[in-house]
Design a protein around this motif. Sequence first.
Motif, PDB file in Angstrom:
ATOM      1  N   HIS A  11       0.866  -1.146  -0.057  1.00  0.00           N
ATOM      2  CA  HIS A  11      -0.111   0.196  -0.008  1.00  0.00           C
ATOM      3  C   HIS A  11       1.053   1.085   0.031  1.00  0.00           C
ATOM      4  O   HIS A  11       2.132   1.070   0.047  1.00  0.00           O
ATOM      5  N   THR A  12       0.289   2.395  -0.003  1.00  0.00           N
ATOM      6  CA  THR A  12       0.897   3.623   0.205  1.00  0.00           C
ATOM      7  C   THR A  12       0.856   4.312   1.381  1.00  0.00           C
ATOM      8  O   THR A  12      -0.313   4.214   1.860  1.00  0.00           O
ATOM      9  N   ALA A  13       1.446   5.072   2.031  1.00  0.00           N
ATOM     10  CA  ALA A  13       1.553   6.010   3.185  1.00  0.00           C
ATOM     11  C   ALA A  13       1.849   7.465   2.945  1.00  0.00           C
ATOM     12  O   ALA A  13       3.245   7.500   2.478  1.00  0.00           O
ATOM     13  N   THR A  14       0.999   8.585   3.010  1.00  0.00           N
ATOM     14  CA  THR A  14       1.414   9.664   2.668  1.00  0.00           C
ATOM     15  C   THR A  14       1.141  10.530   3.874  1.00  0.00           C
ATOM     16  O   THR A  14       0.059  10.757   4.441  1.00  0.00           O
ATOM     17  N   LEU A  15       1.952  11.505   4.373  1.00  0.00           N
ATOM     18  CA  LEU A  15       1.829  12.298   5.237  1.00  0.00           C
ATOM     19  C   LEU A  15       1.304  13.582   4.685  1.00  0.00           C
ATOM     20  O   LEU A  15       1.578  14.016   3.818  1.00  0.00           O
ATOM     21  N   LEU A  16       0.079  13.960   5.394  1.00  0.00           N
ATOM     22  CA  LEU A  16      -0.749  14.906   4.895  1.00  0.00           C
ATOM     23  C   LEU A  16      -0.278  16.193   5.346  1.00  0.00           C
ATOM     24  O   LEU A  16       0.312  16.372   6.520  1.00  0.00           O
ATOM     25  N   PRO A  17      -0.545  17.605   4.901  1.00  0.00           N
ATOM     26  CA  PRO A  17      -0.331  19.076   5.447  1.00  0.00           C
ATOM     27  C   PRO A  17      -0.911  19.061   6.934  1.00  0.00           C
ATOM     28  O   PRO A  17      -0.354  19.876   7.683  1.00  0.00           O
ATOM     29  N   ASN A  18      -1.997  18.415   7.023  1.00  0.00           N
ATOM     30  CA  ASN A  18      -2.501  18.550   8.460  1.00  0.00           C
ATOM     31  C   ASN A  18      -1.930  17.499   9.500  1.00  0.00           C
ATOM     32  O   ASN A  18      -2.540  17.725  10.729  1.00  0.00           O
ATOM     33  N   GLY A  19      -0.727  16.732   9.295  1.00  0.00           N
ATOM     34  CA  GLY A  19      -0.111  15.959  10.159  1.00  0.00           C
ATOM     35  C   GLY A  19      -0.721  14.590  10.253  1.00  0.00           C
ATOM     36  O   GLY A  19      -0.025  13.712  10.881  1.00  0.00           O
ATOM     37  N   LYS A  20      -1.795  14.298   9.430  1.00  0.00           N
ATOM     38  CA  LYS A  20      -2.129  13.033   9.428  1.00  0.00           C
ATOM     39  C   LYS A  20      -1.693  12.096   8.507  1.00  0.00           C
ATOM     40  O   LYS A  20      -1.055  12.714   7.416  1.00  0.00           O
ATOM     41  N   VAL A  21      -1.709  10.622   8.593  1.00  0.00           N
ATOM     42  CA  VAL A  21      -1.287   9.994   7.315  1.00  0.00           C
ATOM     43  C   VAL A  21      -2.356   9.328   6.622  1.00  0.00           C
ATOM     44  O   VAL A  21      -3.076   8.603   7.347  1.00  0.00           O
ATOM     45  N   LEU A  22      -2.286   9.267   5.420  1.00  0.00           N
ATOM     46  CA  LEU A  22      -3.271   8.566   4.515  1.00  0.00           C
ATOM     47  C   LEU A  22      -2.504   7.190   3.934  1.00  0.00           C
ATOM     48  O   LEU A  22      -1.578   7.188   3.558  1.00  0.00           O
ATOM     49  N   VAL A  23      -3.225   6.129   4.372  1.00  0.00           N
ATOM     50  CA  VAL A  23      -2.940   4.884   3.954  1.00  0.00           C
ATOM     51  C   VAL A  23      -4.149   4.430   2.763  1.00  0.00           C
ATOM     52  O   VAL A  23      -5.082   4.527   3.019  1.00  0.00           O
ATOM     53  N   ALA A  24      -3.326   4.155   1.726  1.00  0.00           N
ATOM     54  CA  ALA A  24      -4.565   3.715   0.378  1.00  0.00           C
ATOM     55  C   ALA A  24      -4.114   2.337  -0.221  1.00  0.00           C
ATOM     56  O   ALA A  24      -2.893   2.407  -0.442  1.00  0.00           O
ATOM     57  N   GLY A  25      -5.138   1.531  -0.434  1.00  0.00           N
ATOM     58  CA  GLY A  25      -4.920   0.458  -1.620  1.00  0.00           C
ATOM     59  C   GLY A  25      -3.967  -0.405  -0.869  1.00  0.00           C
ATOM     60  O   GLY A  25      -4.062  -0.628   0.348  1.00  0.00           O
ATOM     61  N   GLY A  26      -3.449  -1.159  -1.670  1.00  0.00           N
ATOM     62  CA  GLY A  26      -2.607  -2.392  -1.142  1.00  0.00           C
ATOM     63  C   GLY A  26      -3.079  -3.826  -1.497  1.00  0.00           C
ATOM     64  O   GLY A  26      -4.143  -3.934  -2.358  1.00  0.00           O
ATOM     65  N   TYR A  27      -2.839  -4.617  -0.940  1.00  0.00           N
ATOM     66  CA  TYR A  27      -3.143  -6.094  -1.437  1.00  0.00           C
ATOM     67  C   TYR A  27      -3.284  -6.991   0.010  1.00  0.00           C
ATOM     68  O   TYR A  27      -2.908  -6.861   0.828  1.00  0.00           O
ATOM     69  N   ASN A  28      -4.481  -7.855   0.119  1.00  0.00           N
ATOM     70  CA  ASN A  28      -4.517  -8.777   1.146  1.00  0.00           C
ATOM     71  C   ASN A  28      -5.410  -9.849   0.473  1.00  0.00           C
ATOM     72  O   ASN A  28      -6.319 -10.378   1.092  1.00  0.00           O
ATOM     73  N   GLY A  29      -4.899 -10.716  -0.572  1.00  0.00           N
ATOM     74  CA  GLY A  29      -5.557 -11.515  -1.323  1.00  0.00           C
ATOM     75  C   GLY A  29      -6.047 -11.168  -2.642  1.00  0.00           C
ATOM     76  O   GLY A  29      -6.222 -12.059  -3.410  1.00  0.00           O
ATOM     77  N   SER A  30      -6.199  -9.923  -2.549  1.00  0.00           N
ATOM     78  CA  SER A  30      -6.790  -9.213  -3.887  1.00  0.00           C
ATOM     79  C   SER A  30      -6.376  -7.669  -3.649  1.00  0.00           C
ATOM     80  O   SER A  30      -6.275  -7.292  -2.446  1.00  0.00           O
ATOM     81  N   ALA A  31      -6.494  -6.723  -4.777  1.00  0.00           N
ATOM     82  CA  ALA A  31      -6.296  -5.618  -4.507  1.00  0.00           C
ATOM     83  C   ALA A  31      -7.369  -4.913  -3.511  1.00  0.00           C
ATOM     84  O   ALA A  31      -8.545  -5.289  -3.700  1.00  0.00           O
TER      85      ALA A  31
END
Length: 856
Positions: free
Chosen positions: A44-64
Amino acid sequence: MLPNGKVLVAGGYNGSYLGSAEIYDPAGGSWTATGSLATARYSHTATLLPNGKVLVAGGYNGSAVASAELYDPATGTWTATGSLVTARDGHTATLLPGGNVLMAGGVNPTSLASAELYDPANGSWTATGSLATARTLHTATLLPNGKVLVAGGQGQGNNNIGLASAELYDPASGNWTVTGLLLTGRQDHTATLLHNGKVLVAGGINDTGNALASAEVYDPATGNWGPTGNLSTARYYYTATLLPNGKVLVAGGANGSGGILASAELYDPASGTWSATGSLATARILHTATLLPNGKVLVAGGASAELYDPASGTWTTTGSLATGRSDHTATLLPNGKVLVAGGGTASAELYEPASGTWTDTGSLGAERSSHTATLLPNGKVLAAGGQNNNNIGLASAELYDPVSGSWTTTGSLGAVRVDFTATLLLNGRVLAAGGTSPSGFLASAELYDVGLGFVRPDWQPQIATATSTLTPGSRLMLTGSRFQGISQASGGSVQDSSSNYPIVQLRSIESSQVTFLPVDSTAGWSNTSFTSTPITGFPLGPALVTVFTNGIPSDARSLVIATSTPPPTPTPTSTPTATAIPTATPTPTPTATPAATPTPTANPTTLANISTRLLVGTGDNVLIGGFIVTGTQSKKIIVRAIGPSLPFAGTLADPILELHDSSGALLETNDNWVDSPNKQAIIDSTIPPPNNLESAIVRSVAPGNYTAIVRGVSNGTGIGVVEAYDLDTSANSKLANISTRGLVQTGDNVLIAGTIVVGTASQKVIIRALGPSVPVPGAMADPTLELYDGNGALLEANDNWVDSANKQAIIDSTIPPPNDLESAIVRTLSPANYTAIVRSANNTAGIAVVEIYALN
């Protein structure tokens, strides 16, 4: 990496898919558990946002996986957020200016070409100080100092048509202060920010309801208005557009008799006069006019559109709008297209300059006219207020995203507003001021915050200094802090690398044209400094520069794009006049480099982009500019002779340019650049002269000495500029060492030479002002020399070099001036713009030479 310096590790795979997360503390070198993801995932991806939170999106756990979630370091918990349109893993996530996140590529179950944007922002409005006078149908102009000038308009009550009052908004305090009164009260007029930082107000309706032809200019330095030439036709509901050559195009509108106008005219700030230009094909009012990146002006309204070409002064029709409209908005987008929205409809469409065609784009959520549209720093467009087709005022606002071509609602205005102004401030917020509402005329104002929401003010980049004046082909240099920002975390795959590369945006205040500046590979960048590649093809006049890191914009800084470094003369006269020039011998020998130059050293720092300004006479008293190409390879250059486009009076009306080699042989000549057989190469340089009567030569020249001579056609005289720019920085050669000769007079008509120190290190130079040793009749008996920085501050002055406190350094240069009455300065200069001025110590005229040589 989180704002507190700790590191968040989330998800992954250890034989099974993980949802757990932990925090690493560098201070103690220890790991502690934190809240678990709602969905186990890896790749998956992890992105630090300007407000200090972290966005985790997508990835794989048997399927996308399509889901996404946000981590809040304050609570240590995850919350669900909007899902991806397409489930994906092994993709990339990139934080964009403005705080959006671009998800691109990945796998599901085969490789994906699609991409999508995540927008974490929620726009909101907050109140700010109220105007001193309630008003509508006024103008609002962002000044280079960051304040906003509101002028004229209509006030509450029957006797308040055509207000003469004006006031200034200060974003620092949020307050308004009254400034000088207009000479003539007016409403439905235009206000144009000129290249010199002054504001031209013209036309409109006066306090008796009559159309005006008068015009006036506001000077921010004094806070006063002064008269200027009148329009040839009284008009209101017209458009005014600042052209690249500094003139202002006024088109269409209505006259005092209710007639609709097709006529157009040009205002010349140098003379303060108006002149007729080609008429519109269709008379029109309540239209829009947009300066395109190619220098033409797009006028749109009704169902038709047409283009004005400043080079020919003519109009040509272009593609028709799909929907007829008036009282709409037109916004130039960063991609060069023009967004037209509303105007008695909810529809919107895009104009493509390359094809001259219109295409539909997403419709507004509400029909609106008399609204505002503001291009935000993140590239989106804010449409706010106005009224619908039932004449009901609106408080709603919406955002247009050029990437998706769609509109989304954002925070509403605090009050219904029609016919108000919206101004983008240096801090990225939008000031909405005045207008009308069901309760009457408004004095209130409010601010729109694009909603980046960063909670760490110490993350915001800060610009401490910026190049104050940029000439075409020069580099923008910034100093400050946090240009690198906080390095973003890498996601679950190696292709999603972290990056803290600064994104630097340059934006024209008047036309809103935008470009993003790449970093200069030789100068580099750091957390505290940035140097761009040479800037070409950008509109002249006041501009704003903003640095984005981690999607967070700095407060913008203002600067000026000018054809040459403005002369820092203490008391310039408004209309310098040419003095009588004695007849001299025929064509001068083009040898403007009388002394041998020191052997250049291998150094990434160099002198570049030379220019010299002088009153061009006749005979021997023409402008003779010398330059040297050093190195082992040929250098592609452009040499320009500038006259009519210079922003002051007394310019050379029609310059002609000659280029000679070191033997005096004529290599090439040009009168009007548009008639050159090499016209396309001049255009491809991206810096063709602004006026068709000006001259240019593009040529590859071998290492050696060269001389450029500027004369007036038919022995015309006037102030001219000769410039040489490097068009091929990759070649193993340098364009350097300026040497210019001419008749130096008094007042403003002195010899002014500009150069730029480019590179990563400081450059030691010697600057010489020669007179008695110049082997021509009428040489200046006793020249003086002054050196100024890019802000116009005097760095050093010298009369006779033998009396200099730095005399030994001048001797050590190996090229002291040949005569004791001549002047010299040896100084180490940091990368920036500089200007050298040569005058007579006795306030008399004479032929002189100014030279700048690199010593290391």
